[in-house]
Design a protein around this motif. Sequence first.
Motif, PDB file in Angstrom:
ATOM      1  N   PRO A   7       0.820  -1.221   0.000  1.00 34.91           N
ATOM      2  CA  PRO A   7       0.000   0.000   0.000  1.00 34.91           C
ATOM      3  C   PRO A   7       0.853   1.271   0.000  1.00 34.91           C
ATOM      4  O   PRO A   7       0.488   2.260  -0.655  1.00 34.91           O
ATOM      5  CB  PRO A   7      -0.862  -0.108   1.253  1.00 34.91           C
ATOM      6  CG  PRO A   7      -0.406  -1.295   2.005  1.00 34.91           C
ATOM      7  CD  PRO A   7       0.494  -2.096   1.128  1.00 34.91           C
ATOM      8  N   LEU A   8       1.988   1.252   0.680  1.00 36.64           N
ATOM      9  CA  LEU A   8       2.875   2.420   0.651  1.00 36.64           C
ATOM     10  C   LEU A   8       3.354   2.681  -0.778  1.00 36.64           C
ATOM     11  O   LEU A   8       3.319   3.821  -1.268  1.00 36.64           O
ATOM     12  CB  LEU A   8       4.074   2.208   1.582  1.00 36.64           C
ATOM     13  CG  LEU A   8       3.799   2.328   3.074  1.00 36.64           C
ATOM     14  CD1 LEU A   8       4.941   1.715   3.873  1.00 36.64           C
ATOM     15  CD2 LEU A   8       3.580   3.770   3.471  1.00 36.64           C
ATOM     16  N   PHE A   9       3.788   1.643  -1.451  1.00 36.82           N
ATOM     17  CA  PHE A   9       4.277   1.783  -2.822  1.00 36.82           C
ATOM     18  C   PHE A   9       3.159   2.237  -3.754  1.00 36.82           C
ATOM     19  O   PHE A   9       3.394   3.049  -4.658  1.00 36.82           O
ATOM     20  CB  PHE A   9       4.878   0.457  -3.307  1.00 36.82           C
ATOM     21  CG  PHE A   9       5.442   0.537  -4.696  1.00 36.82           C
ATOM     22  CD1 PHE A   9       6.608   1.254  -4.947  1.00 36.82           C
ATOM     23  CD2 PHE A   9       4.807  -0.088  -5.750  1.00 36.82           C
ATOM     24  CE1 PHE A   9       7.130   1.336  -6.234  1.00 36.82           C
ATOM     25  CE2 PHE A   9       5.321  -0.012  -7.038  1.00 36.82           C
ATOM     26  CZ  PHE A   9       6.481   0.699  -7.281  1.00 36.82           C
ATOM     27  N   THR A  10       1.957   1.747  -3.540  1.00 41.16           N
ATOM     28  CA  THR A  10       0.824   2.145  -4.372  1.00 41.16           C
ATOM     29  C   THR A  10       0.553   3.639  -4.230  1.00 41.16           C
ATOM     30  O   THR A  10       0.253   4.317  -5.214  1.00 41.16           O
ATOM     31  CB  THR A  10      -0.427   1.320  -4.016  1.00 41.16           C
ATOM     32  OG1 THR A  10      -0.122  -0.070  -4.180  1.00 41.16           O
ATOM     33  CG2 THR A  10      -1.603   1.682  -4.901  1.00 41.16           C
ATOM     34  N   HIS A  11       0.683   4.158  -3.012  1.00 42.04           N
ATOM     35  CA  HIS A  11       0.492   5.600  -2.844  1.00 42.04           C
ATOM     36  C   HIS A  11       1.602   6.381  -3.534  1.00 42.04           C
ATOM     37  O   HIS A  11       1.355   7.437  -4.130  1.00 42.04           O
ATOM     38  CB  HIS A  11       0.397   5.986  -1.363  1.00 42.04           C
ATOM     39  CG  HIS A  11       0.033   7.418  -1.184  1.00 42.04           C
ATOM     40  ND1 HIS A  11       0.962   8.367  -0.819  1.00 42.04           N
ATOM     41  CD2 HIS A  11      -1.139   8.076  -1.364  1.00 42.04           C
ATOM     42  CE1 HIS A  11       0.360   9.544  -0.773  1.00 42.04           C
ATOM     43  NE2 HIS A  11      -0.911   9.393  -1.094  1.00 42.04           N
ATOM     44  N   VAL A  12       2.819   5.875  -3.498  1.00 51.69           N
ATOM     45  CA  VAL A  12       3.918   6.512  -4.220  1.00 51.69           C
ATOM     46  C   VAL A  12       3.615   6.516  -5.722  1.00 51.69           C
ATOM     47  O   VAL A  12       3.845   7.519  -6.418  1.00 51.69           O
ATOM     48  CB  VAL A  12       5.268   5.821  -3.920  1.00 51.69           C
ATOM     49  CG1 VAL A  12       6.366   6.312  -4.848  1.00 51.69           C
ATOM     50  CG2 VAL A  12       5.661   6.044  -2.462  1.00 51.69           C
ATOM     51  N   TRP A  87      -4.786  -0.431   3.041  1.00 56.97           N
ATOM     52  CA  TRP A  87      -5.383  -0.529   1.702  1.00 56.97           C
ATOM     53  C   TRP A  87      -6.625   0.333   1.585  1.00 56.97           C
ATOM     54  O   TRP A  87      -6.865   0.944   0.536  1.00 56.97           O
ATOM     55  CB  TRP A  87      -5.684  -1.979   1.341  1.00 56.97           C
ATOM     56  CG  TRP A  87      -4.476  -2.704   0.854  1.00 56.97           C
ATOM     57  CD1 TRP A  87      -3.829  -3.741   1.440  1.00 56.97           C
ATOM     58  CD2 TRP A  87      -3.738  -2.413  -0.346  1.00 56.97           C
ATOM     59  NE1 TRP A  87      -2.744  -4.116   0.698  1.00 56.97           N
ATOM     60  CE2 TRP A  87      -2.665  -3.325  -0.416  1.00 56.97           C
ATOM     61  CE3 TRP A  87      -3.876  -1.467  -1.361  1.00 56.97           C
ATOM     62  CZ2 TRP A  87      -1.746  -3.319  -1.461  1.00 56.97           C
ATOM     63  CZ3 TRP A  87      -2.950  -1.458  -2.407  1.00 56.97           C
ATOM     64  CH2 TRP A  87      -1.912  -2.382  -2.447  1.00 56.97           C
ATOM     65  N   VAL A  88      -7.430   0.392   2.636  1.00 62.78           N
ATOM     66  CA  VAL A  88      -8.598   1.273   2.619  1.00 62.78           C
ATOM     67  C   VAL A  88      -8.142   2.716   2.409  1.00 62.78           C
ATOM     68  O   VAL A  88      -8.733   3.467   1.621  1.00 62.78           O
ATOM     69  CB  VAL A  88      -9.431   1.137   3.918  1.00 62.78           C
ATOM     70  CG1 VAL A  88     -10.472   2.249   4.038  1.00 62.78           C
ATOM     71  CG2 VAL A  88     -10.092  -0.235   3.988  1.00 62.78           C
ATOM     72  N   PHE A  89      -7.082   3.107   3.112  1.00 58.87           N
ATOM     73  CA  PHE A  89      -6.540   4.448   2.953  1.00 58.87           C
ATOM     74  C   PHE A  89      -6.129   4.695   1.505  1.00 58.87           C
ATOM     75  O   PHE A  89      -6.493   5.718   0.906  1.00 58.87           O
ATOM     76  CB  PHE A  89      -5.339   4.670   3.877  1.00 58.87           C
ATOM     77  CG  PHE A  89      -4.593   5.926   3.550  1.00 58.87           C
ATOM     78  CD1 PHE A  89      -5.082   7.152   3.956  1.00 58.87           C
ATOM     79  CD2 PHE A  89      -3.430   5.882   2.804  1.00 58.87           C
ATOM     80  CE1 PHE A  89      -4.407   8.326   3.620  1.00 58.87           C
ATOM     81  CE2 PHE A  89      -2.756   7.033   2.471  1.00 58.87           C
ATOM     82  CZ  PHE A  89      -3.242   8.259   2.878  1.00 58.87           C
ATOM     83  N   VAL A  90      -5.354   3.794   0.924  1.00 58.51           N
ATOM     84  CA  VAL A  90      -4.827   4.001  -0.428  1.00 58.51           C
ATOM     85  C   VAL A  90      -5.958   4.019  -1.459  1.00 58.51           C
ATOM     86  O   VAL A  90      -5.991   4.893  -2.331  1.00 58.51           O
ATOM     87  CB  VAL A  90      -3.768   2.937  -0.778  1.00 58.51           C
ATOM     88  CG1 VAL A  90      -3.380   3.005  -2.246  1.00 58.51           C
ATOM     89  CG2 VAL A  90      -2.538   3.121   0.105  1.00 58.51           C
TER      90      VAL A  90
END
Length: 134
Positions: A7-12, A87-90
């Motif tokens: 999820p961190l990478f997805t936000h990036v 994941w909900v956040f992203v």
Amino acid sequence: MSGLIFPLFTHVLLCTVLYALLTIARAPVIWGVGQSNDGLNPFSNIQPKISANLSNQFEWPLFFYIASVLLIAMDEPIDSVQIYLAWVFVVGRVSHSIVQIFTNNIRLRGMVFTINFVAVLAMWALIFIGEIGL
């Protein structure tokens, strides 16, 4: 590997896409590429929305990154609930970007923001509860 990396990478990736869109939207003014026949920027209505949304990615998401780094640094197994909330956040951030950039629906934008806002608050609440031993 931590389940929070994805999820961190997805936000990036989201931020990267927003930077690319902003570059394209500014190209007619900065480089003269893609100007309409009258010399105007065909993206002039969407460029401020992309810019504002990109700025938003460095406001509330900061608390998501801090919570994620804390969870990873604790060197304990990360609860699947925390990964779900990440994941909900992203997904909420992606949805918020789409709504903010492509619509003028402030009410929907607020509802979508609330989803990712609450997800990060829940991440922090679980960290806090875990630390005080409740």
